[in-house]
Design a protein around this motif. Structure first.
Motif, PDB file in Angstrom:
ATOM      1  N   SER A  35      28.628 -10.535 -14.641  1.00 18.91           N
ATOM      2  CA  SER A  35      29.210 -11.586 -15.358  1.00 18.91           C
ATOM      3  C   SER A  35      30.872 -11.511 -15.054  1.00 18.91           C
ATOM      4  O   SER A  35      31.484 -12.433 -15.365  1.00 18.91           O
ATOM      5  CB  SER A  35      29.038 -11.397 -16.754  1.00 18.91           C
ATOM      6  N   SER A  36      31.165 -10.563 -14.347  1.00 19.78           N
ATOM      7  CA  SER A  36      32.756 -10.386 -13.973  1.00 19.78           C
ATOM      8  C   SER A  36      33.004 -11.235 -12.758  1.00 19.78           C
ATOM      9  O   SER A  36      34.245 -11.435 -12.289  1.00 19.78           O
ATOM     10  CB  SER A  36      33.204  -8.938 -13.945  1.00 19.78           C
ATOM     11  N   GLU A  37      31.903 -11.605 -11.876  1.00 21.16           N
ATOM     12  CA  GLU A  37      32.209 -12.389 -10.758  1.00 21.16           C
ATOM     13  C   GLU A  37      32.830 -13.654 -10.865  1.00 21.16           C
ATOM     14  O   GLU A  37      32.457 -14.511 -11.853  1.00 21.16           O
ATOM     15  CB  GLU A  37      30.853 -12.301 -10.051  1.00 21.16           C
ATOM     16  N   GLU A  38      33.571 -14.058 -10.046  1.00 24.50           N
ATOM     17  CA  GLU A  38      34.171 -15.103 -10.171  1.00 24.50           C
ATOM     18  C   GLU A  38      33.185 -16.615 -10.033  1.00 24.50           C
ATOM     19  O   GLU A  38      32.158 -16.179  -9.293  1.00 24.50           O
ATOM     20  CB  GLU A  38      35.299 -15.544  -8.854  1.00 24.50           C
ATOM     21  N   GLY A  39      33.048 -17.530 -10.882  1.00 27.17           N
ATOM     22  CA  GLY A  39      32.369 -18.571 -10.835  1.00 27.17           C
ATOM     23  C   GLY A  39      31.149 -18.401 -11.817  1.00 27.17           C
ATOM     24  O   GLY A  39      30.316 -19.364 -12.032  1.00 27.17           O
ATOM     25  N   TRP A  40      30.984 -17.089 -12.201  1.00 28.77           N
ATOM     26  CA  TRP A  40      29.695 -16.954 -13.057  1.00 28.77           C
ATOM     27  C   TRP A  40      29.927 -17.817 -14.465  1.00 28.77           C
ATOM     28  O   TRP A  40      31.005 -17.521 -15.090  1.00 28.77           O
ATOM     29  CB  TRP A  40      29.518 -15.453 -13.286  1.00 28.77           C
ATOM     30  N   ASN A  41      28.879 -18.113 -14.981  1.00 33.42           N
ATOM     31  CA  ASN A  41      29.153 -18.922 -16.324  1.00 33.42           C
ATOM     32  C   ASN A  41      28.000 -18.878 -17.061  1.00 33.42           C
ATOM     33  O   ASN A  41      26.841 -19.361 -16.734  1.00 33.42           O
ATOM     34  CB  ASN A  41      29.456 -20.405 -15.897  1.00 33.42           C
ATOM     35  N   TYR A  42      28.296 -18.303 -18.212  1.00 27.63           N
ATOM     36  CA  TYR A  42      26.936 -18.081 -19.049  1.00 27.63           C
ATOM     37  C   TYR A  42      26.124 -19.335 -19.499  1.00 27.63           C
ATOM     38  O   TYR A  42      24.871 -19.316 -19.329  1.00 27.63           O
ATOM     39  CB  TYR A  42      27.520 -17.310 -20.530  1.00 27.63           C
ATOM     40  N   GLU A  43      26.834 -20.443 -19.709  1.00 29.10           N
ATOM     41  CA  GLU A  43      26.028 -21.738 -20.223  1.00 29.10           C
ATOM     42  C   GLU A  43      25.411 -22.101 -18.937  1.00 29.10           C
ATOM     43  O   GLU A  43      24.141 -22.688 -19.118  1.00 29.10           O
ATOM     44  CB  GLU A  43      27.220 -22.803 -20.605  1.00 29.10           C
ATOM     45  N   SER A  94      23.809  -8.682 -20.343  1.00 28.59           N
ATOM     46  CA  SER A  94      25.032  -7.735 -20.081  1.00 28.59           C
ATOM     47  C   SER A  94      26.458  -8.491 -20.546  1.00 28.59           C
ATOM     48  O   SER A  94      27.179  -8.024 -20.979  1.00 28.59           O
ATOM     49  CB  SER A  94      24.839  -7.577 -18.531  1.00 28.59           C
ATOM     50  N   PHE A  95      26.152  -9.804 -20.343  1.00 38.36           N
ATOM     51  CA  PHE A  95      27.766 -10.466 -20.563  1.00 38.36           C
ATOM     52  C   PHE A  95      27.690 -10.496 -22.207  1.00 38.36           C
ATOM     53  O   PHE A  95      29.018 -10.244 -22.687  1.00 38.36           O
ATOM     54  CB  PHE A  95      27.482 -12.038 -20.032  1.00 38.36           C
ATOM     55  N   LEU A  96      26.634 -10.734 -22.865  1.00 39.32           N
ATOM     56  CA  LEU A  96      26.731 -10.642 -24.222  1.00 39.32           C
ATOM     57  C   LEU A  96      27.079  -9.299 -24.802  1.00 39.32           C
ATOM     58  O   LEU A  96      27.827  -9.374 -25.879  1.00 39.32           O
ATOM     59  CB  LEU A  96      25.368 -11.284 -24.977  1.00 39.32           C
ATOM     60  N   GLN A  97      26.596  -8.324 -24.315  1.00 41.90           N
ATOM     61  CA  GLN A  97      26.904  -6.990 -24.792  1.00 41.90           C
ATOM     62  C   GLN A  97      28.091  -6.874 -24.437  1.00 41.90           C
ATOM     63  O   GLN A  97      29.071  -5.919 -25.216  1.00 41.90           O
ATOM     64  CB  GLN A  97      26.044  -5.933 -23.900  1.00 41.90           C
ATOM     65  N   GLN A  98      28.812  -7.040 -23.300  1.00 38.07           N
ATOM     66  CA  GLN A  98      30.221  -6.854 -23.033  1.00 38.07           C
ATOM     67  C   GLN A  98      31.151  -7.532 -24.139  1.00 38.07           C
ATOM     68  O   GLN A  98      31.946  -6.855 -24.512  1.00 38.07           O
ATOM     69  CB  GLN A  98      30.653  -7.331 -21.609  1.00 38.07           C
ATOM     70  N   ARG A  99      30.885  -8.888 -24.264  1.00 30.62           N
ATOM     71  CA  ARG A  99      31.577  -9.562 -25.428  1.00 30.62           C
ATOM     72  C   ARG A  99      31.262  -9.007 -26.757  1.00 30.62           C
ATOM     73  O   ARG A  99      32.293  -8.923 -27.364  1.00 30.62           O
ATOM     74  CB  ARG A  99      31.007 -10.944 -25.355  1.00 30.62           C
ATOM     75  N   GLN A 100      30.080  -8.469 -27.013  1.00 28.11           N
ATOM     76  CA  GLN A 100      29.953  -7.978 -28.353  1.00 28.11           C
ATOM     77  C   GLN A 100      30.941  -6.614 -28.631  1.00 28.11           C
ATOM     78  O   GLN A 100      31.663  -6.388 -29.525  1.00 28.11           O
ATOM     79  CB  GLN A 100      28.539  -7.478 -28.612  1.00 28.11           C
TER      80      GLN A 100
END
Length: 75
Positions: free
Chosen positions: A9-17, A56-62
């Protein structure tokens, strides 16, 4: 479709939505029966990888939210 194994999720251009939309599109195509069997497996594998990235993205944000809440509680 280009597969990006190990993309985080830290890669440039990656977008959850955008990833969620891709997953939904894959599900729609599979359910509609638009794909050959081999393509179904390839698309399914892609969807699983996207789901892992999203999780992974959601876990990091949590973790970030938990840290912020902890910081606020200390003040």
């Amino acid at each position: 479709m280009v597969k990006r194994k190990g993309a985080s999720s830290s890669e440039e251009g990656w977008n959850y939505e955008a990833k969620v939309a891709e997953i939904e599109g894959i599900i729609t195509r599979i359910e509609a029966g638009e794909l050959e069997l081999e393509a179904v497996f390839e698309q399914f594998a892609s969807a699983v990888e996207y789901l892992r990235q999203c999780e992974s993205f959601l876990q990091q944000r949590q973790q970030q939210v938990d840290l912020l809440i902890e910081t606020l509680s200390e003040e």
